[in-house]
Motif scaffolding. Structure first.
Motif, mmCIF file in Angstrom:
data_model
loop_
_atom_site.group_PDB
_atom_site.id
_atom_site.type_symbol
_atom_site.label_atom_id
_atom_site.label_comp_id
_atom_site.label_asym_id
_atom_site.label_seq_id
_atom_site.Cartn_x
_atom_site.Cartn_y
_atom_site.Cartn_z
ATOM 1 N N ASP A 134 0.667 -1.347 -0.053
ATOM 2 C CA ASP A 134 -0.149 -0.105 0.160
ATOM 3 C C ASP A 134 1.057 1.352 -0.040
ATOM 4 O O ASP A 134 0.205 2.295 -0.018
ATOM 5 C CB ASP A 134 -1.077 0.033 1.478
ATOM 6 N N ARG A 135 2.234 1.280 0.015
ATOM 7 C CA ARG A 135 2.999 2.218 0.022
ATOM 8 C C ARG A 135 4.138 2.039 -1.092
ATOM 9 O O ARG A 135 4.532 0.955 -1.189
ATOM 10 C CB ARG A 135 3.618 2.567 1.406
ATOM 11 N N PRO A 136 4.602 3.061 -1.546
ATOM 12 C CA PRO A 136 5.690 2.987 -2.652
ATOM 13 C C PRO A 136 6.873 2.431 -2.041
ATOM 14 O O PRO A 136 7.164 2.957 -0.812
ATOM 15 C CB PRO A 136 5.840 4.278 -3.210
ATOM 16 N N VAL A 137 7.812 1.655 -2.666
ATOM 17 C CA VAL A 137 9.081 0.863 -2.179
ATOM 18 C C VAL A 137 9.997 1.183 -3.249
ATOM 19 O O VAL A 137 9.691 0.884 -4.489
ATOM 20 C CB VAL A 137 8.871 -0.453 -1.816
ATOM 21 N N VAL A 138 10.972 1.982 -3.017
ATOM 22 C CA VAL A 138 11.994 2.293 -3.939
ATOM 23 C C VAL A 138 13.513 1.889 -3.365
ATOM 24 O O VAL A 138 13.703 2.299 -2.189
ATOM 25 C CB VAL A 138 12.202 3.756 -4.120
ATOM 26 N N LEU A 139 14.083 0.941 -3.878
ATOM 27 C CA LEU A 139 15.549 0.478 -3.554
ATOM 28 C C LEU A 139 16.438 0.683 -4.592
ATOM 29 O O LEU A 139 16.090 0.292 -5.734
ATOM 30 C CB LEU A 139 15.586 -1.037 -3.423
ATOM 31 N N TRP A 148 15.070 -0.945 -8.190
ATOM 32 C CA TRP A 148 14.001 -1.767 -8.070
ATOM 33 C C TRP A 148 12.845 -1.138 -7.135
ATOM 34 O O TRP A 148 12.935 -0.734 -5.911
ATOM 35 C CB TRP A 148 14.387 -3.090 -7.198
ATOM 36 N N VAL A 149 11.350 -1.367 -7.615
ATOM 37 C CA VAL A 149 10.281 -0.615 -7.214
ATOM 38 C C VAL A 149 9.144 -1.732 -7.124
ATOM 39 O O VAL A 149 9.235 -2.515 -7.802
ATOM 40 C CB VAL A 149 9.983 0.558 -7.860
ATOM 41 N N ASN A 150 8.380 -1.063 -6.064
ATOM 42 C CA ASN A 150 6.992 -2.222 -6.162
ATOM 43 C C ASN A 150 5.908 -1.507 -7.025
ATOM 44 O O ASN A 150 6.289 -0.393 -7.685
ATOM 45 C CB ASN A 150 6.428 -2.288 -4.782
ATOM 46 N N SER A 151 4.552 -2.173 -7.166
ATOM 47 C CA SER A 151 3.729 -1.863 -7.897
ATOM 48 C C SER A 151 3.095 -0.499 -7.576
ATOM 49 O O SER A 151 2.722 0.372 -8.546
ATOM 50 C CB SER A 151 2.729 -2.863 -7.898
ATOM 51 N N ARG A 155 2.386 2.819 -9.968
ATOM 52 C CA ARG A 155 1.309 3.635 -9.991
ATOM 53 C C ARG A 155 1.370 4.901 -9.825
ATOM 54 O O ARG A 155 0.904 5.837 -10.695
ATOM 55 C CB ARG A 155 0.444 2.822 -9.328
ATOM 56 N N ARG A 156 2.134 5.206 -8.742
ATOM 57 C CA ARG A 156 2.125 6.459 -8.125
ATOM 58 C C ARG A 156 3.011 7.584 -9.172
ATOM 59 O O ARG A 156 2.701 8.696 -9.387
ATOM 60 C CB ARG A 156 2.838 6.726 -6.790
ATOM 61 N N ILE A 159 4.330 5.078 -14.337
ATOM 62 C CA ILE A 159 4.611 4.123 -15.080
ATOM 63 C C ILE A 159 3.958 3.018 -15.429
ATOM 64 O O ILE A 159 3.740 2.263 -14.688
ATOM 65 C CB ILE A 159 6.063 3.937 -14.549
ATOM 66 N N ASP A 160 3.646 2.763 -16.879
ATOM 67 C CA ASP A 160 2.531 1.608 -17.044
ATOM 68 C C ASP A 160 3.043 0.998 -18.439
ATOM 69 O O ASP A 160 4.113 1.547 -19.067
ATOM 70 C CB ASP A 160 1.222 1.799 -17.036
ATOM 71 N N ALA A 161 2.281 0.324 -18.972
ATOM 72 C CA ALA A 161 2.746 -0.331 -20.316
ATOM 73 C C ALA A 161 2.595 0.692 -21.528
ATOM 74 O O ALA A 161 3.562 0.502 -22.557
ATOM 75 C CB ALA A 161 1.619 -1.429 -20.917
#
Length: 557
Positions: A134-139, A148-151, A155-156, A159-161
């Protein structure tokens, strides 16, 4: 004679450096070395003299780090501690732990994960979703060229297809075109960085203070901060005002290939602010240019094509492994950041403004592009006076090796990388093939060519400890695998040469010709070690302890 008291170091071995014979004692008055051997011992009875008993330890010229990211290293400690974790599961667990402990954090931001945790370094957002949905993760990856990021972060950040492929980066995608969760190089990573919550100046000052203290404790008295954004310069100024810099720092302000012209007055203003402060431990005389990316990510630029990794979807003629048409880009295979004309124009403009260039060059095409651009500056004045830096020089075409010495360029190398480690085994060597793999990190060849060689760590990409890098330069083996066969053994250095690159070589890079060698009149930058590096097994250099560091005669660690 000055009234300033003298400090005499005795009772151990003094290694003045640069091939000089060992001494028995050294004396310092103020910020200068004033005597060696018997002349130093005679000063023990001078009024107010302090005697430091080395108790069998060794005293050497202090180290300089010619390429480091101290601010990043300090800030990294504020987020999930994923550095050194050996599995995807361990990284995900640490991200989940940190997120649970910081429920009020809108974003989970950390580093440095190891890209070899996944085939080709490509990691899926859904793995991080399992920890924090439920929160952005950025590594950031260890190379700081990959993210490396989460979904939720995708979304925030929009970045999509349908997101077009950025010119200076890559969005790794699934077969259906949707983003996988791995981003490579500036333009791709900046799609996320533009949305990250800003660090406060207070956080940055604390990070700088902690990081420079950590470097000082490892024997470092000068460092090239090798990636400075303009909005972070105030934090460096404040750290200096508060006297929280434990080492001298030169700031290298990063130039954007699309905005370097409009950046010029801003960079000039930032450097002027630093100059007005006139703090002895802070300068801003350098600009940083990323000419290419990294070999393990397939984004460094090469004169010949990459080989495909297992599972790549296209032939090895592709400029990017597994992607794109089989057409060689004008500036090399990989992901060029600058065109030749733009790079030459930028270096000329900033040289005219008084800045020296510090160029990140990893692939052989990038090294050539950098050398060509630097050579174009010759009509504007002698290059050696500029002490221009080519940083990393991981892969150099044999035809270009003599050019560094001929142009008076500083080759800044990160010796800790010159070993057969998992990144080399799983990502780099398969992309290069055996011939190019065996040409990597040509340390001895650079020294033999007469080039000015300095060493650095690239911390937090890899360890900040100079003695670990020196060990690898001498053995060409990983510090934690001393029995492994040496990697390209013909490029090994002897201990004296490796120490020299981390002291006198970095001092030359710093425009500090009175440092790096301990002789009367030299600046008193010293490091006390628990053993003489010349007298221990090279495989044990990493275990030698730093027991004191002095910067201009003042103890900093």
């Amino acid at each position: 004679m000055s009234a300033v008291a003298v400090t005499v170091f005795a009772g151990g071995t003094v290694r003045p450096g640069a091939g000089l014979a060992p001494s028995t004692a050294l004396a310092v008055r103020g910020d200068r070395v004033v005597a060696l051997d018997d002349a130093a011992l005679a000063l023990r009875t001078a009024p107010g003299a302090e005697v430091v008993d080395l108790a069998g330890d060794a005293l050497l010229p202090a180290f300089g780090d010619g390429h480091v990211h101290a601010l990043f290293a300090g800030l990294e400690r504020l987020g999930p501690r994923v550095s050194g974790l050996r599995s995807v599961e361990a990284v995900v667990a640490e991200v989940a732990r940190w997120a649970a402990a910081h429920a009020d954090a809108d974003w989970v931001v950390g580093g440095r994960y190891d890209p070899v945790l996944a085939p080709g370094g490509d990691l899926d957002a859904r793995l991080l979703d399992a920890a924090v949905p439920d929160r952005p993760v950025v590594l950031d990856a260890t190379d700081h060229h990959t993210m490396w990021v989460n979904s939720e972060a995708l979304r925030r950040c929009g970045i999509d297809a349908a997101t077009p492929e950025p010119a200076g980066g890559r969005i790794v995608r699934r077969a259906d075109g949707s983003p996988l969760g791995t981003l490579r190089e500036w333009d791709a990573c900046d799609l996320v960085r533009a949305h990250l919550p800003a660090r406060t100046d207070a956080e940055r000052v604390a990070a700088v203070a902690e990081a420079t203290a950590t470097l000082a404790a490892s024997g470092v008295t000068w460092l090239q901060e090798a990636w400075v954004e303009l909005d972070t310069v105030p934090a460096w100024l404040e750290a200096a005002r508060q006297d929280r810099l434990a080492a001298r720092v030169d700031l290298a302000i990063r130039l954007d290939p699309d905005r370097w012209r409009e950046q010029l007055p801003l960079v000039r203003d930032a450097a002027a602010d630093v100059a007005r402060l006139a703090h002895p431990r802070l300068t801003a005389r350098t600009v940083k240019v990323f000419v290419d990316g990294v070999l393990e990510g397939g984004t460094a630029t090469l004169l010949e094509p990459y080989l495909p990794l297992p599972g790549d979807r296209a032939a090895c003629a592709c400029p990017h492994p597994g992607r794109g048409p089989a057409v060689r880009p004008a500036e090399g295979w990989g992901l060029p950041v600058w065109s030749g004309p733009e790079l030459r124009a930028a270096l000329a403009a900033y040289a005219a403004a008084g800045f020296r260039p510090h160029l990140h060059v990893i692939g052989d095409a990038a090294v050539r592009l950098g050398l060509d651009a630097l050579e174009s500056l010759r009509p504007r004045g002698p290059l050696p006076a500029r002490r221009a830096v080519l940083a990393h020089v991981q892969l150099v075409d044999p035809a270009d090796l003599p050019r560094l010495a001929a142009l008076g360029v500083v080759a800044n190398c990160e010796p800790l990388w010159a070993a057969w480690d998992p990144v080399q085994r799983d990502l780099t060597a398969p992309r290069l093939g055996p011939v190019r793999t065996a040409r990597q990190y040509p340390l001895a060849s650079l020294v033999r060519s007469g080039a000015h060689v300095s060493f650095g760590s690239d911390w937090p990409v890899t360890s900040h400890v100079p003695l670990e890098g020196i060990q690898v330069a001498v053995t060409r083996r990983p510090v934690d695998e001393p029995a492994r066969a040496p990697f390209v053994p013909a490029e090994r250095l002897d201990v004296a040469t490796a120490l020299d690159a981390y002291s006198r070589g970095s001092a030359y890079q710093a425009f500090a010709d009175d440092r790096g060698v301990l002789r009367p009149g030299a600046e008193a930058d010293l490091v006390r070690l628990s053993a003489d590096p010349h007298a221990v097994d090279a495989r044990d250099l990493h275990a030698v302890e730093v027991r004191g560091t002095w910067c201009a005669g003042a103890r900093t660690a």
